[in-house]
Each structure stands twice: as C-alpha cells, then as structure tokens.
Design an enzyme around this catalytic site. Structure first.
Site, PDB file in Angstrom:
ATOM      1  N   ASN A   7       0.857  -1.180   0.000  1.00  0.00           N
ATOM      2  CA  ASN A   7       0.000   0.000   0.000  1.00  0.00           C
ATOM      3  C   ASN A   7       0.899   1.238   0.000  1.00  0.00           C
ATOM      4  O   ASN A   7       1.695   1.433   0.923  1.00  0.00           O
ATOM      5  CB  ASN A   7      -0.896  -0.021   1.240  1.00  0.00           C
ATOM      6  CG  ASN A   7      -1.935   1.083   1.237  1.00  0.00           C
ATOM      7  OD1 ASN A   7      -1.645   2.221   0.898  1.00  0.00           O
ATOM      8  ND2 ASN A   7      -3.150   0.757   1.648  1.00  0.00           N
ATOM      9  N   HIS A  43      -5.705   3.622  -1.616  1.00  0.00           N
ATOM     10  CA  HIS A  43      -7.029   3.955  -1.093  1.00  0.00           C
ATOM     11  C   HIS A  43      -7.265   5.435  -1.363  1.00  0.00           C
ATOM     12  O   HIS A  43      -6.884   6.292  -0.556  1.00  0.00           O
ATOM     13  CB  HIS A  43      -7.095   3.667   0.412  1.00  0.00           C
ATOM     14  CG  HIS A  43      -8.464   3.798   0.995  1.00  0.00           C
ATOM     15  ND1 HIS A  43      -8.891   3.029   2.059  1.00  0.00           N
ATOM     16  CD2 HIS A  43      -9.507   4.593   0.677  1.00  0.00           C
ATOM     17  CE1 HIS A  43     -10.139   3.362   2.371  1.00  0.00           C
ATOM     18  NE2 HIS A  43     -10.527   4.312   1.547  1.00  0.00           N
ATOM     19  N   ARG A  45      -9.049   8.406  -1.002  1.00  0.00           N
ATOM     20  CA  ARG A  45     -10.138   8.983  -0.210  1.00  0.00           C
ATOM     21  C   ARG A  45     -10.660  10.273  -0.856  1.00  0.00           C
ATOM     22  O   ARG A  45      -9.916  10.950  -1.575  1.00  0.00           O
ATOM     23  CB  ARG A  45      -9.671   9.239   1.215  1.00  0.00           C
ATOM     24  CG  ARG A  45      -9.350   7.943   1.956  1.00  0.00           C
ATOM     25  CD  ARG A  45      -8.910   8.205   3.386  1.00  0.00           C
ATOM     26  NE  ARG A  45      -8.601   6.940   4.062  1.00  0.00           N
ATOM     27  CZ  ARG A  45      -9.495   6.157   4.657  1.00  0.00           C
ATOM     28  NH1 ARG A  45     -10.768   6.520   4.657  1.00  0.00           N
ATOM     29  NH2 ARG A  45      -9.139   5.028   5.242  1.00  0.00           N
ATOM     30  N   GLU A  70      -8.794   0.285  -2.958  1.00  0.00           N
ATOM     31  CA  GLU A  70      -9.689   0.192  -1.817  1.00  0.00           C
ATOM     32  C   GLU A  70     -10.554   1.443  -1.728  1.00  0.00           C
ATOM     33  O   GLU A  70     -10.137   2.520  -2.140  1.00  0.00           O
ATOM     34  CB  GLU A  70      -8.897   0.082  -0.507  1.00  0.00           C
ATOM     35  CG  GLU A  70      -8.014  -1.125  -0.380  1.00  0.00           C
ATOM     36  CD  GLU A  70      -7.274  -1.124   0.944  1.00  0.00           C
ATOM     37  OE1 GLU A  70      -7.272  -0.079   1.639  1.00  0.00           O
ATOM     38  OE2 GLU A  70      -6.688  -2.166   1.286  1.00  0.00           O
ATOM     39  N   HIS A 190      -4.159  -4.696   7.740  1.00  0.00           N
ATOM     40  CA  HIS A 190      -4.237  -3.675   8.776  1.00  0.00           C
ATOM     41  C   HIS A 190      -3.313  -4.035   9.938  1.00  0.00           C
ATOM     42  O   HIS A 190      -3.548  -4.987  10.668  1.00  0.00           O
ATOM     43  CB  HIS A 190      -5.652  -3.458   9.315  1.00  0.00           C
ATOM     44  CG  HIS A 190      -5.804  -2.103   9.971  1.00  0.00           C
ATOM     45  ND1 HIS A 190      -6.116  -0.959   9.267  1.00  0.00           N
ATOM     46  CD2 HIS A 190      -5.626  -1.697  11.246  1.00  0.00           C
ATOM     47  CE1 HIS A 190      -6.151   0.076  10.080  1.00  0.00           C
ATOM     48  NE2 HIS A 190      -5.842  -0.348  11.294  1.00  0.00           N
ATOM     49  N   GLY A 213       0.952  -1.422   4.317  1.00  0.00           N
ATOM     50  CA  GLY A 213       1.443  -0.096   3.959  1.00  0.00           C
ATOM     51  C   GLY A 213       2.200   0.583   5.080  1.00  0.00           C
ATOM     52  O   GLY A 213       3.404   0.780   5.011  1.00  0.00           O
TER      53      GLY A 213
END
Length: 237
Positions: A7, A43, A45, A70, A190, A213
């Site tokens: 990530n 990801h 956002r 993601e 995670h 990540g």
C-alpha cells in the site's frame, strides 16, 4: 506463497506534506514491483489527503502486477473502478471522516447494497473483495452477496499479538476455515508487520494476499525499500 501487495498511501502522504512530486508515487510503485512486490494497493479517499484522483490514473498506466483499489463504494469510487479496471476492488465501510479503515462490513445489514456493487464489479471484470471482521455471520453474508474474496481486518490481531498470539489469531483461523468451506478467497490487512506477519500467515489457512502499507513504509526508513520488501516476502514463503 501468499502474495504481498504494498500500500503506497504513505508515500503520497509524504509527498503531499510539501507539495510537488517528491517522492514520486508512481516511481515508488515501479520500484516496489522491481523489488518483488506482487501488487500495489491504494485507497483514494474523497479528501485526497494521500492518494489523489490523478494518482489513480497514473498508477493504472504503470502497475504491471496486481492493482488493488480500496474504498467506500460511492459513485466517485465506482467511476474510478470503471475507468481504470484494476485487478481488484476492495470495498471498505469507511465514511469520509475516518482516519484509517478500522472495522469490517455488516454484510447482513448491507446485503442489498453489496450485492449490487459486486454484480457491477463482475460486469466490469474486476475481482471483488469485502473488508470484514471475524464474525462468522458476516463471512457467510459475504458469500451471499456474491463477493470473490474477503479481506480480514487484522487490527485486533495486531493489538493482541504481544499479549497472547495464540488467542489473538484463534478467531481468524475459525473465520478462514469457514471462508475456505464457502469457496471465498482470503486476503488480510491492517497493522500486519515484520513482528506479527509470519505467525498469522502460518496459522491462517488459505491466505492468498496481504496488503501492507504503514508498517512496511516505516520499516523502509531503517532498512531501505528493497531490503524491507525482501524481509516481508521471506515471511510469506
């Protein structure tokens, strides 16, 4: 061998702190692949506090391994998926004000929405994955919505690892066995790290991919990116 998807959100965070294009997110992704990463995860956002919309299109052009995007499946996210057609879309239940993904989907409560999204992803030709905890009802629900894979949220495992690693991983083993029985692929992510990754990998049956990540980029500050990726890959053999 379980695949390692790196990530690169944190690379974008460092870049954005000063503006400009240093470090260059696309070049880091290329280097991660060159050093042995099996995929690149981002990801994007809505507030673009790390990965920007432009990053998504730039990375699509250069990622040669698996490209995993993601995000919360709103209209913006789904448009990005349609226009870039990544290898995998990982659906997370985060709202726009969430600092980092910290919970899995209630697949029973959101069955209709998730079923519709998974059907859309299938039509696009993108593999679907849903972020879930170890609640067995939610894993059974994931099967019912038609998803290809689940991604196990490993935050609770990482938090409890130093206290009692066998207890920390127990629910994940049970969850993975159910997912295997249901024919669901298994990803995880995670707070996985050099300290806790190997035990998780050897304990959880059928683990196909981990997305890492924060810990990996932090480790790279000490070991360098190439050596860090090598270390993580060794733990996944």
């Amino acid at each position: 061998m379980t695949k390692l998807s790196v990530n690169v959100n944190k690379i974008a965070t460092i870049r954005n702190a000063r503006g400009g294009d240093t470090p260059n997110v696309a070049q880091v992704a290329i280097d991660c692949e060159r050093f042995g990463a099996d995929g690149i995860t981002i990801h994007p956002r809505p507030d673009e506090r790390h990965i920007t919309t432009q990053d998504v299109y730039d990375l699509k052009k250069i990622v040669a391994t698996e490209f995993n995007i993601e995000g919360y499946p709103n209209d913006r996210f789904m448009n990005l998926i349609r226009e870039t057609e990544p290898t995998q879309a990982t659906l997370v239940p985060d709202g726009p004000d969430v600092l980092t993904s910290n919970a899995g989907w209630d697949t029973v409560k959101h069955k209709e929405k998730l079923t519709d999204i998974c059907n859309q992803l299938r039509e696009i030709g993108v593999r679907s994955s849903i972020f879930v905890d170890t609640n067995l009802e939610n894993i059974s629900g994931a099967k019912e919505v038609g998803v290809d894979r689940i991604e196990l949220y490993t935050g609770p495992y990482a938090d409890a690892y130093d206290i009692d690693k066998d207890k920390a991983v127990k629910d994940y083993v049970v969850a993975a066995k159910l997912a295997n029985d249901l024919g669901l692929g298994i990803n995880a992510g995670h707070d996985l790290s050099l300290e806790n990754l190997a035990f998780f990998k050897t304990s959880v049956p059928g683990l196909e991919e981990v997305s890492i990540g924060h810990a990996l980029i932090s480790d790279a500050l000490y070991f360098g990116l190439e050596q860090t990726i090598f270390k993580y890959k060794q733990l996944l053999k």
